[in-house]
Design a protein around this motif. Structure first.
Motif, PDB file in Angstrom:
ATOM      1  N   ILE A 194     -14.546  21.750 -42.381  1.00 34.42           N
ATOM      2  CA  ILE A 194     -15.706  19.902 -41.624  1.00 34.42           C
ATOM      3  C   ILE A 194     -14.780  19.429 -41.298  1.00 34.42           C
ATOM      4  O   ILE A 194     -15.186  18.533 -40.388  1.00 34.42           O
ATOM      5  N   ASN A 195     -13.285  19.238 -41.855  1.00 36.03           N
ATOM      6  CA  ASN A 195     -11.863  18.620 -41.637  1.00 36.03           C
ATOM      7  C   ASN A 195     -11.800  18.866 -40.132  1.00 36.03           C
ATOM      8  O   ASN A 195     -11.906  17.789 -38.999  1.00 36.03           O
ATOM      9  N   LEU A 196     -11.625  19.951 -39.197  1.00 36.57           N
ATOM     10  CA  LEU A 196     -11.839  20.242 -38.380  1.00 36.57           C
ATOM     11  C   LEU A 196     -12.572  20.305 -37.073  1.00 36.57           C
ATOM     12  O   LEU A 196     -12.207  19.678 -36.349  1.00 36.57           O
ATOM     13  N   SER A 197     -14.202  20.115 -37.783  1.00 42.12           N
ATOM     14  CA  SER A 197     -15.035  19.814 -36.786  1.00 42.12           C
ATOM     15  C   SER A 197     -15.031  18.899 -36.678  1.00 42.12           C
ATOM     16  O   SER A 197     -15.271  18.555 -35.250  1.00 42.12           O
ATOM     17  N   LYS A 198     -14.715  17.519 -37.716  1.00 40.68           N
ATOM     18  CA  LYS A 198     -14.533  15.893 -36.964  1.00 40.68           C
ATOM     19  C   LYS A 198     -13.407  15.934 -35.877  1.00 40.68           C
ATOM     20  O   LYS A 198     -13.395  14.879 -34.836  1.00 40.68           O
ATOM     21  N   ILE A 199     -11.869  16.983 -36.437  1.00 43.18           N
ATOM     22  CA  ILE A 199     -11.205  16.527 -35.292  1.00 43.18           C
ATOM     23  C   ILE A 199     -11.644  16.623 -33.959  1.00 43.18           C
ATOM     24  O   ILE A 199     -11.138  16.353 -32.941  1.00 43.18           O
ATOM     25  N   VAL A 200     -12.255  18.166 -33.823  1.00 47.47           N
ATOM     26  CA  VAL A 200     -12.905  18.643 -31.985  1.00 47.47           C
ATOM     27  C   VAL A 200     -14.330  17.711 -31.450  1.00 47.47           C
ATOM     28  O   VAL A 200     -13.442  17.638 -30.670  1.00 47.47           O
ATOM     29  N   ASP A 201     -14.670  16.437 -32.461  1.00 47.16           N
ATOM     30  CA  ASP A 201     -15.911  15.604 -32.255  1.00 47.16           C
ATOM     31  C   ASP A 201     -14.284  14.787 -31.900  1.00 47.16           C
ATOM     32  O   ASP A 201     -14.898  13.928 -30.546  1.00 47.16           O
ATOM     33  N   ARG A 202     -13.181  14.366 -31.736  1.00 48.11           N
ATOM     34  CA  ARG A 202     -12.302  13.126 -31.758  1.00 48.11           C
ATOM     35  C   ARG A 202     -11.306  14.289 -30.883  1.00 48.11           C
ATOM     36  O   ARG A 202     -11.670  12.531 -29.219  1.00 48.11           O
ATOM     37  N   ILE A 203     -10.981  15.011 -30.775  1.00 46.24           N
ATOM     38  CA  ILE A 203     -11.401  16.181 -28.842  1.00 46.24           C
ATOM     39  C   ILE A 203     -11.736  15.499 -28.348  1.00 46.24           C
ATOM     40  O   ILE A 203     -10.959  14.992 -26.719  1.00 46.24           O
ATOM     41  N   GLY A 204     -13.290  15.619 -27.883  1.00 49.09           N
ATOM     42  CA  GLY A 204     -14.420  15.666 -26.851  1.00 49.09           C
ATOM     43  C   GLY A 204     -13.814  14.275 -26.842  1.00 49.09           C
ATOM     44  O   GLY A 204     -14.698  13.929 -25.375  1.00 49.09           O
ATOM     45  N   GLY A 205     -13.957  13.343 -28.028  1.00 46.66           N
ATOM     46  CA  GLY A 205     -13.789  11.788 -27.197  1.00 46.66           C
ATOM     47  C   GLY A 205     -12.720  11.551 -27.031  1.00 46.66           C
ATOM     48  O   GLY A 205     -12.859  10.267 -26.534  1.00 46.66           O
ATOM     49  N   GLY A 206     -11.931  12.261 -26.697  1.00 45.24           N
ATOM     50  CA  GLY A 206     -10.331  11.866 -25.639  1.00 45.24           C
ATOM     51  C   GLY A 206      -9.324  11.921 -26.084  1.00 45.24           C
ATOM     52  O   GLY A 206      -8.151  11.641 -25.695  1.00 45.24           O
ATOM     53  N   ASP A 207      -9.545  12.135 -27.580  1.00 51.13           N
ATOM     54  CA  ASP A 207      -8.369  11.710 -28.349  1.00 51.13           C
ATOM     55  C   ASP A 207      -6.879  12.979 -28.730  1.00 51.13           C
ATOM     56  O   ASP A 207      -7.214  14.513 -29.233  1.00 51.13           O
ATOM     57  N   TYR A 208      -6.414  12.880 -27.459  1.00 52.89           N
ATOM     58  CA  TYR A 208      -5.317  14.002 -28.039  1.00 52.89           C
ATOM     59  C   TYR A 208      -4.810  14.323 -29.230  1.00 52.89           C
ATOM     60  O   TYR A 208      -3.729  14.522 -28.350  1.00 52.89           O
ATOM     61  N   PRO A 235      -4.484  19.592 -39.048  1.00 55.10           N
ATOM     62  CA  PRO A 235      -3.952  19.998 -39.669  1.00 55.10           C
ATOM     63  C   PRO A 235      -4.802  21.695 -40.090  1.00 55.10           C
ATOM     64  O   PRO A 235      -4.561  22.392 -38.952  1.00 55.10           O
ATOM     65  N   TYR A 236      -4.061  22.267 -41.420  1.00 54.46           N
ATOM     66  CA  TYR A 236      -4.185  23.579 -41.873  1.00 54.46           C
ATOM     67  C   TYR A 236      -3.238  24.745 -40.319  1.00 54.46           C
ATOM     68  O   TYR A 236      -3.755  25.719 -40.694  1.00 54.46           O
ATOM     69  N   ARG A 237      -2.447  23.997 -39.458  1.00 56.94           N
ATOM     70  CA  ARG A 237      -1.699  24.967 -38.842  1.00 56.94           C
ATOM     71  C   ARG A 237      -0.576  26.186 -39.343  1.00 56.94           C
ATOM     72  O   ARG A 237      -0.901  27.285 -39.221  1.00 56.94           O
TER      73      ARG A 237
END
Ligand code: ADP
Ligand code: MG
Length: 472
Positions: A209-223, A228-230
């Motif tokens: 769930i957390n990762l999918s939120k981050i992917v959403d943010r990347i889609g919105g231009g947040d790089y 986490p979890y790497r």
């Protein structure tokens, strides 16, 4: 977004339910059946040895039989069996179903034996030598009990009576206890597995769930958000590393696009300024009406190109704000002025209702650019003579500004994409306008969204914090 958690829990519970049903079935049908069979065999064996020892001449029914010595001998013998084999009751009836003797249930010689659950055919089969059994019933003490009926034969193989052995199916009572215990066991298992399910879902589902939120943010231009979890060395770790890699690539491509845009815009802007200057010069020097009109037409096209170049430049430049206190009326005034020609060409009607003195904190140039882009889109969307409404509300420390046009509307299919750079549905559009607006609004701590009905209207809403009055 929680569904993956619930699925995990649901799966665990289903598994438990399945196990539970399986065990229940096993106990009830398999175990019970097997034990019952054993009991019956056991009683039939006892029954046969008892009948072997009974003198059939002693099986009589008449008044006063139970005071005879024969009766007490018979009784004594049967009582031995009762004790030796731990049987609950022994009775003997004659072929007319009258009681000869009964040890425990209080029936007297000559009474009708009421408990026989056999029909005439079964009773006849019994009399001809087939051992029968009753169905399970709960006796007066609430215990599961089973009767076995064994025919007693004279030496001439005539049926002289029926021996009835009753034994409580103790195993059934213990199965009952066992079932109660197992129910508790399952209840505790369910509690345990709920806990386990939560643990499971927080160690696997939550990261997803957390990762999918981050992917959403990347889609919105947040790089910039750290991923986490790497460091995990399972599939989730792999996924996190891949997302990081992907994010870097997107960031690079983004940068590359901005660089190219800036390069091209720069190369075009200077000659464009020169062309514009020359055109104006020629217009002044020539006095023919026809030439004047041609030059005006060219100037309009140069203006359009300048707008386009401005879009590219704005997209390419990172937004750096020069914050000042700004009255919303002022910045809207500039934006309206800048879109005057376009609105004039389409004879757009304007409805305007804003408290001019609402104060916001922001960068005048960027805010003006954002508003120009929105008004431009609105003017482009309406038909000739169409209507645009600009209204403001200020409440709860926020300024809300609506720009509504009664124009083409936005296709629901495009709704997700209109803020993406280079997304356009226009033949001469750059698709950069809204992406710039969005970036500017976000940099101001504001937000932008819209609602639209295709073919009817589009209303963009921007929200920005109002300036704190004590600054003013
Ligand atoms: P461009 O105007 O160059 O196409 P924008 O980023 O400004 O790029 O807009 C992207 C797309 O969003 C437009 O092509 C259009 O399809 C849609 N759009 C934006 N504003 C409106 C509006 N007011 N009415 C209808 N469609 C709009
Ligand atoms: Mg636009």
């Amino acid at each position: 977004m929680k569904s993956i958690k619930f699925k995990t829990l649901f799966f665990v519970l289903c598994l438990l339910a399945f196990l539970f049903i399986f065990q229940w079935y096993f106990i009830n049908y398999f175990l019970k059946g097997a034990l019952e069979k054993q009991l019956i065999n056991f009683m039939a064996n006892i029954g046969q040895s008892v009948t072997g020892e009974i003198d059939t001449r002693h099986l009589q029914v008449f008044e006063g039989f139970d005071t005879t010595v024969t009766y007490s001998r018979l009784k004594e013998r049967l009582e031995h069996y009762l004790e030796d084999f731990n049987i609950d009751n022994i009775s003997i009836i004659d072929t007319n179903k009258k009681v000869v003797i009964d040890l425990k249930s209080g029936l007297k010689n000559g009474d009708d034996f009421g408990y026989l659950d056999l029909n005439e055919i079964q009773f006849n089969a019994l009399k001809s030598g087939v051992i029968k059994r009753s169905s399970l019933y709960k006796n007066v003490y609430g215990k599961y009990t089973e009767n076995v009926y064994i025919p007693v034969f004279t030496p001439k193989r005539e049926c002289a009576g029926i021996l009835i052995l009753s034994a409580s199916a103790r195993f059934l009572n213990s199965i009952e206890d066992f079932r109660k215990n197992i129910l508790w066991l399952y209840i505790s298992l369910i509690v345990l597995s709920l806990g386990l399910g939560f643990l499971l879902s927080s160690s696997f589902a939550q990261p997803v769930i957390n990762l999918s939120k981050i992917v959403d943010r990347i889609g919105g231009g947040d790089y910039r958000s750290p991923i986490p979890y790497r460091k995990r060395n399972d599939e989730l770790g792999h996924l996190a590393r891949k997302i990081t890699e992907m994010m870097r690539k997107i960031e690079l491509r983004d940068l590359f696009m901005r660089k190219i845009s800036a390069g091209i815009a720069h190369e075009i802007r200077n000659p464009l300024t020169a062309i514009k200057g020359n055109l104006m010069l020629i217009k002044r020097k020539s006095n023919g009406k026809e030439i004047g009109e041609m030059i005006d037409d060219n100037l309009k096209q140069v203006d359009a190109l300048e707008e386009l170049v401005a879009d590219f430049m704005n997209f390419a430049k990172p937004v750096t704000l020069d914050m000042k206190h700004i009255r919303i009326g002022e910045v809207l005034g500039y934006a309206l002025k800048e879109t005057e020609i376009l609105r004039g060409q389409k004879e757009v009607e304007l409805f305007y209702e804003c408290p001019d003195d609402a104060l916001i904190e922001g960068d005048m140039n960027y805010l003006k650019r954002a508003l120009v882009n929105l008004i431009r889109n609105a003017a482009e969307a309406v038909p000739v003579g169409g209507m645009i409404e600009i209204t403001c509300r200020s409440a709860d420390g926020k300024l809300t500004l609506y720009i509504k046009d009664y124009g083409a509307g936005i296709d629901p299919e495009d709704a997700d994409r209109i803020f993406e750079p280079f997304f356009t549905t226009k033949t001469t559009g750059t698709g950069l306008g809204l992406s710039i607006v969005k970036e500017i609004m976000e940099k101001h701590g504001g937000s932008i969204d819209f609602e639209s009905v295709k073919g009817e209207y589009t209303r963009f809403r921007i929200e920005m914090p109002l300036a704190r009055r004590d600054y003013a």
